[in-house]
Design a protein around this motif. Structure first.
Motif, PDB file in Angstrom:
ATOM      1  N   PHE A  99      71.621 -40.985 -32.735  1.00  0.00           N
ATOM      2  CA  PHE A  99      71.984 -42.092 -33.623  1.00  0.00           C
ATOM      3  C   PHE A  99      71.019 -43.281 -33.584  1.00  0.00           C
ATOM      4  O   PHE A  99      70.632 -43.787 -34.636  1.00  0.00           O
ATOM      5  CB  PHE A  99      73.414 -42.547 -33.324  1.00  0.00           C
ATOM      6  N   SER A 120      73.523 -41.800 -42.451  1.00  0.00           N
ATOM      7  CA  SER A 120      74.871 -41.284 -42.719  1.00  0.00           C
ATOM      8  C   SER A 120      75.095 -39.962 -41.990  1.00  0.00           C
ATOM      9  O   SER A 120      76.186 -39.710 -41.488  1.00  0.00           O
ATOM     10  CB  SER A 120      75.101 -41.114 -44.222  1.00  0.00           C
ATOM     11  N   LEU A 121      74.060 -39.140 -41.928  1.00  0.00           N
ATOM     12  CA  LEU A 121      74.184 -37.876 -41.188  1.00  0.00           C
ATOM     13  C   LEU A 121      74.371 -38.140 -39.696  1.00  0.00           C
ATOM     14  O   LEU A 121      75.148 -37.439 -39.027  1.00  0.00           O
ATOM     15  CB  LEU A 121      72.952 -37.005 -41.431  1.00  0.00           C
ATOM     16  N   TYR A 123      75.745 -40.893 -38.392  1.00  0.00           N
ATOM     17  CA  TYR A 123      77.118 -41.396 -38.239  1.00  0.00           C
ATOM     18  C   TYR A 123      78.103 -40.230 -38.242  1.00  0.00           C
ATOM     19  O   TYR A 123      79.033 -40.185 -37.448  1.00  0.00           O
ATOM     20  CB  TYR A 123      77.487 -42.357 -39.372  1.00  0.00           C
ATOM     21  N   ASP A 124      77.907 -39.301 -39.160  1.00  0.00           N
ATOM     22  CA  ASP A 124      78.806 -38.155 -39.237  1.00  0.00           C
ATOM     23  C   ASP A 124      78.748 -37.332 -37.962  1.00  0.00           C
ATOM     24  O   ASP A 124      79.776 -36.903 -37.444  1.00  0.00           O
ATOM     25  CB  ASP A 124      78.458 -37.303 -40.460  1.00  0.00           C
ATOM     26  N   ASP A 128      81.803 -40.778 -36.803  1.00  0.00           N
ATOM     27  CA  ASP A 128      82.250 -41.978 -37.503  1.00  0.00           C
ATOM     28  C   ASP A 128      82.173 -41.737 -39.014  1.00  0.00           C
ATOM     29  O   ASP A 128      81.204 -42.097 -39.671  1.00  0.00           O
ATOM     30  CB  ASP A 128      81.389 -43.176 -37.099  1.00  0.00           C
ATOM     31  N   ARG A 129      83.201 -41.120 -39.560  1.00  0.00           N
ATOM     32  CA  ARG A 129      83.210 -40.747 -40.976  1.00  0.00           C
ATOM     33  C   ARG A 129      83.209 -41.947 -41.912  1.00  0.00           C
ATOM     34  O   ARG A 129      82.597 -41.928 -42.963  1.00  0.00           O
ATOM     35  CB  ARG A 129      84.420 -39.866 -41.289  1.00  0.00           C
ATOM     36  N   ARG A 131      81.866 -44.962 -41.527  1.00  0.00           N
ATOM     37  CA  ARG A 131      80.511 -45.515 -41.645  1.00  0.00           C
ATOM     38  C   ARG A 131      79.562 -44.514 -42.294  1.00  0.00           C
ATOM     39  O   ARG A 131      78.626 -44.916 -42.987  1.00  0.00           O
ATOM     40  CB  ARG A 131      79.991 -45.941 -40.277  1.00  0.00           C
ATOM     41  N   ALA A 132      79.793 -43.229 -42.088  1.00  0.00           N
ATOM     42  CA  ALA A 132      78.950 -42.218 -42.741  1.00  0.00           C
ATOM     43  C   ALA A 132      79.086 -42.320 -44.253  1.00  0.00           C
ATOM     44  O   ALA A 132      78.089 -42.312 -44.985  1.00  0.00           O
ATOM     45  CB  ALA A 132      79.326 -40.818 -42.258  1.00  0.00           C
ATOM     46  N   ARG A 133      80.323 -42.435 -44.738  1.00  0.00           N
ATOM     47  CA  ARG A 133      80.542 -42.569 -46.187  1.00  0.00           C
ATOM     48  C   ARG A 133      79.934 -43.868 -46.711  1.00  0.00           C
ATOM     49  O   ARG A 133      79.357 -43.902 -47.793  1.00  0.00           O
ATOM     50  CB  ARG A 133      82.029 -42.500 -46.509  1.00  0.00           C
ATOM     51  N   VAL A 136      76.230 -43.374 -47.012  1.00  0.00           N
ATOM     52  CA  VAL A 136      75.899 -42.544 -48.176  1.00  0.00           C
ATOM     53  C   VAL A 136      75.996 -43.377 -49.441  1.00  0.00           C
ATOM     54  O   VAL A 136      75.127 -43.290 -50.327  1.00  0.00           O
ATOM     55  CB  VAL A 136      76.815 -41.302 -48.276  1.00  0.00           C
TER      56      VAL A 136
END
Length: 147
Positions: A99, A120-121, A123-124, A128-129, A131-133, A136
Motif C-alpha cells: 500500500f 484503489s487496487l 486499498y482493495d 478497505d473497500r 476507500r478503494a471505491r 476509483v
C-alpha cells in the motif's frame, strides 16, 4: 464472468421490484383516497431513486472496468506478486505491505488517473473497500479531465 452474471441478476431483480412497486403505486393513486394517493406517490418516488442508484452503480462499474482494461493494455497494472487466499484475494498483510508505494505514487502525481487506479487496487487488497471505491471514482474523474 460470474461477477457480471451476479450483477445482471441483481439488476434484473431490482428492475422487477421497481416495476411491481410502480404498478402498485398507480393502483393506489387510482383509488382516489388521500392516504392511498400519498402512499402511491411515495411508491413512485422511491423506485425512481432506486432506478437512479442502479444506473449510477452500473455506470460506475462500466467506467471502472474500462479503466482497468485500458491500464492493462498499457501495461500499468501492479506487478507485485502477493500471497492470496484460496478465493484469489490478496491477504490483508500482503495488501498492507504494498500500500505505501501506491499512496506515495498518488502523492507524487495527484493528477495521474493511473496512480489513483493503482491506489484503489492497493486499498482493495488491504481490505478497505470504501476507500478503494473512492479512489476509483477519483481515477474516473482524473481520466475524464485528462481527455
Amino acid at each position: 464472468m460470474s461477477t457480471r452474471i451476479g450483477v445482471a441478476v441483481m439488476a434484473v431483480l431490482l428492475a422487477l421490484y421497481i416495476a411491481v412497486a410502480g404498478w402498485r403505486a398507480v393502483q393506489w393513486i387510482q383509488t382516489g383516497e388521500p392516504i392511498a394517493i400519498a402512499m402511491g406517490a411515495a411508491l413512485i418516488v422511491l423506485p425512481a431513486i432506486a432506478l437512479w442508484a442502479l444506473g449510477r452503480e452500473l455506470w460506475f462499474g462500466v467506467r471502472a472496468e474500462q479503466l482497468a482494461r485500458r491500464l492493462e493494455t498499457e501495461g500499468g497494472l501492479p506487478e507485485e506478486l502477493v500471497a492470496t487466499t484460496a478465493s484469489g484475494r490478496p491477504t490483508r498483510a500482503e495488501g498492507d505491505a504494498v500500500f505505501p508505494r501506491y499512496k506515495a505514487d498518488v502523492e507524487a502525481h495527484p493528477d495521474d488517473w493511473t496512480a489513483w487506479f493503482r491506489l484503489s487496487l492497493a486499498y482493495d487488497a488491504a481490505g478497505d473497500r470504501r476507500r478503494a471505491r473512492s479512489a476509483v471514482r477519483e481515477a474516473i474523474r482524473r481520466e475524464r479531465a485528462s481527455r
